[in-house]
Motif scaffolding. Structure first.
Motif, PDB file in Angstrom:
ATOM      1  N   ARG A 159      18.272  44.555   7.804  1.00  0.00           N
ATOM      2  CA  ARG A 159      16.744  44.789   7.607  1.00  0.00           C
ATOM      3  C   ARG A 159      16.298  45.957   8.596  1.00  0.00           C
TER       4      ARG A 159
ATOM      5  N   ASP B 143      16.569  44.976  11.533  1.00  0.00           N
ATOM      6  CA  ASP B 143      17.851  44.115  12.088  1.00  0.00           C
ATOM      7  C   ASP B 143      18.798  44.593  13.126  1.00  0.00           C
TER       8      ASP B 143
ATOM      9  N   ASP C 121      10.080  43.329   7.471  1.00  0.00           N
ATOM     10  CA  ASP C 121      10.758  41.674   7.710  1.00  0.00           C
ATOM     11  C   ASP C 121      10.400  41.076   7.792  1.00  0.00           C
TER      12      ASP C 121
ATOM     13  N   ARG D 186      11.368  36.803   3.724  1.00  0.00           N
ATOM     14  CA  ARG D 186      12.738  37.228   3.309  1.00  0.00           C
ATOM     15  C   ARG D 186      13.082  36.845   2.018  1.00  0.00           C
TER      16      ARG D 186
ATOM     17  N   ARG E 274      10.277  34.544   7.862  1.00  0.00           N
ATOM     18  CA  ARG E 274      11.334  35.388   9.015  1.00  0.00           C
ATOM     19  C   ARG E 274      10.964  34.130  10.054  1.00  0.00           C
TER      20      ARG E 274
END
Length: 615
Positions: A24, A27, A364, A367, A382
């Protein structure tokens, strides 16, 4: 795509609820925690090699990386390892077995209104060869509040869950991850410890993720167990924090001064670093050039929020209005939310709503998640702190309205699974009522909300009594008593029942205060039946207090109330009066008389349909 051109296509075969998914926006590779991850791997190998159950508790402050550590560990496990997840809810005291419900749903992947029978059938199939498979499945599904399932005591539920876990571990190693354990009800903590204490010869790893507050409510958690390990995560070091920031932004380097400023502000909190970088990119204070990141200004002068909560609030305020409206409406449902619920609460234009959801996924902040209901789409914040920041931004009048509307949505969505979600519906109605009366008088609408909340919470509380989940039952019944008007006669029976649960729990002073209030209400109501109920519970309290002359007074009270209950046809009252007689006979070593009185009490409990008294 040009006419006649071909593209390479992929076919989706399965959606895994807890898979980490594609990379993402922010990430990044895992940073630090090598020793802690190695310890987890060693404990797991020992559990598998020695065929034992081991309890691991991971403790750290919010945002430090507890869940990420566990996700990195579980992602490296072999395919023959079963990994199941559950989480404890931060709201609605009394929702004891919600983590177990999530674990069972993931195990069975059951959806739809027929899930009660589906779950029981799937669980029973997993127990093939066990002569008590039917009973185990019944007790597990009963604990989840599924319609038609036989509900057992907390001890029977713990036994059934342990036997289910052992059956799964028979086929291969089992890892059970429970997140946010600091919010767990004490009965659920008892269940986890039961599995850890009594499971033998099965490779089971129980991972509990919690903030340090867990040790405030359970100081002895894991103490004295040879098969228990605690892992405390400290904040990232300065070098690790810089590495994390570098990873977040990819191969293009960040100016050293900017990197230093961000790392200094984050103070080792991974979530803080991630959200600060995201905010700087969103606000164009960091821009991606062809070969590097460029700071729009001297970040040394950047005013950085003092706490992670303040940072998240600032980031939410910078979002477009549609995205912010989606997050605030979603926050009312919780860390996991459903698309149609948010659509109902936020009421956006459809195209704008879909674009907003996609934008939040790209940022993000949310999710995709497995839904609780068939035909639904669900998402997860998240991090729970993002959800909390979104909820805090709502004014009280908006909270009152949204909680009420969400309760209505949930009742429709749950349909004939409503019993499974009854505590949650009651919680949202309770919140709607509390915010409404905080802003004005207890009007007709507020009274209606309180009445609906009482109905749901009392039903859940009485089911908790049946399964002997006394902490949950006490919490739920206390909440009902606070929702009812102070002069409502329904509070008399409720307080009498609450006092009984408090006596069973050994909380005698609290039981005495509940009975004092019940006696005042009964005297004001001039109701002989209600006064008799309170009088019986008072005798039990005197017996447990060991008051001088208490046995004689109890005998006189029993003789006085039995004719009242008989005249009024009150089987519940007769059950309790006969149970009082049984206690008196038992303490006087009159065994036959005690047995006869207990049998009479059980008969009246069965007629009254009160299975807590019956068991």
């Amino acid at each position: 795509l040009k006419r006649g051109a071909t593209i390479r296509a992929l076919v989706v075969l399965e959606v895994l609820a807890h898979a980490p998914g594609v990379a993402r926006r922010f990430d990044s590779p895992f940073v630090g925690r090598e020793r802690q991850r190695a310890l987890l791997e060693t404990v797991f190998r020992n559990a598998v090699g020695d065929r034992t159950c081991h309890l691991v508790t991971i403790l750290a402050d919010a945002g430090v990386g507890k869940s990420r550590l566990v996700r990195e560990f579980t992602s490296g496990l072999a395919e023959d390892v079963t990994v199941l997840h559950g989480r404890c809810l931060p709201y609605g005291e009394g929702i004891t077995y919600w983590p177990l419900a999530e674990i069972v749903r993931e195990l069975t992947r059951a959806e739809g209104p027929d899930s009660g029978r589906q779950l029981a059938a799937v669980i029973e199939a997993r127990l093939t060869g066990d002569e008590k498979a039917g009973l185990i499945a019944e007790r597990v599904t009963g604990a989840l509040g599924l319609g038609g399932a036989g509900q057992g005591t907390t001890e029977e539920t713990a036994w059934a869950v342990r036997r289910l876990f052992e059956a799964l571990a028979r086929a291969g190693p089992l890892v059970v991850v429970v997140d946010d354990v600091h919010w767990a009800e004490s009965t659920f903590l008892d269940l986890v410890e039961h599995v850890a204490d009594f499971s033998r010869d099965f490779p089971i790893l129980l991972i509990c993720i919690a903030r340090p507050e867990l040790l405030d409510v359970r100081p002895g958690w894991g103490a004295g167990k040879r098969n228990a390990t605690s892992i405390v995560l400290e904040r990232l070091s300065d070098s690790e924090c810089r590495e994390l920031i570098s990873n977040l932004l990819g191969p293009a380097p960040l100016p050293p001064a900017a990197e230093s400023r961000i790392a200094s502000a984050a103070e080792g909190n991974a979530l803080f670093a991630e959200e600060l970088v995201a905010m700087l990119v969103d606000d164009a204070l960091l821009r991606h050039a062809p070969d590097s990141w460029v700071a729009a200004s001297d970040l040394v002068e950047l005013p950085v929020p003092a706490t992670i909560n303040a940072l998240l609030t600032a980031r939410l305020e910078g979002l477009p209005s549609v995205e912010r409206a989606i997050l605030t409406a979603a926050a009312v449902e919780g860390s996991v939310f459903h698309r149609s619920a948010v659509s109902e609460l936020a009421c956006p234009v459809l195209d704008t709503f879909e674009d907003g959801l996609l934008a939040l996924v790209r940022r993000d902040m949310i999710r995709p998640e497995a839904p609780l209901f068939a035909g639904e789409k669900a998402y997860r914040f998240r991090h729970v702190l993002i959800r909390d920041a979104a909820y805090r931004s709502l004014p009280k009048n908006a909270r009152a309205d949204l909680h009420e509307r969400f309760a209505a949505w949930l009742e429709l969505a749950a349909a004939d699974r409503l019993r499974e979600f009854e505590e949650i519906v009651g919680y949202h109605l309770e919140q709607a009522f509390q915010y409404r009366v905080a802003l004005g008088p207890r009007d007709v609408r507020a009274a209606s909300l309180a009445a609906q909340a009482c109905e749901r919470l009392e039903a859940a509380g009485r089911r908790a009594l049946v399964r002997s989940d006394l902490p949950a039952a006490i919490s739920l019944l206390e909440r009902v008593s606070r929702l009812l008007p102070t002069d409502d006669t329904r509070r008399i029976v409720l307080l009498a029942d609450l006092s009984g649960a408090l006596i069973e729990s050994g909380r005698l002073d609290e039981a005495g205060r509940a009975l004092d209030e019940a006696e005042r209400l009964a005297a004001a109501a001039d109701d002989q039946r209600l006064a008799a109920h309170v009088l019986v519970q008072r005798q039990f309290l005197r017996i447990f207090h060991g008051e001088e002359g208490g046995l004689e007074e109890a005998a006189r009270a029993a003789a006085a109330v039995i004719p009242v209950f008989e005249r009024l046809g009150d089987d519940l009252g007769l059950c309790r009066a006969r149970r009082l007689e049984a206690w008196l006979s038992f303490t006087a070593a009159r065994g036959e008389a005690a047995i006869a009185a207990w049998e009479q009490a059980a008969d009246h409990a069965r007629r009254a349909g009160d299975w807590h008294e019956y068991y």
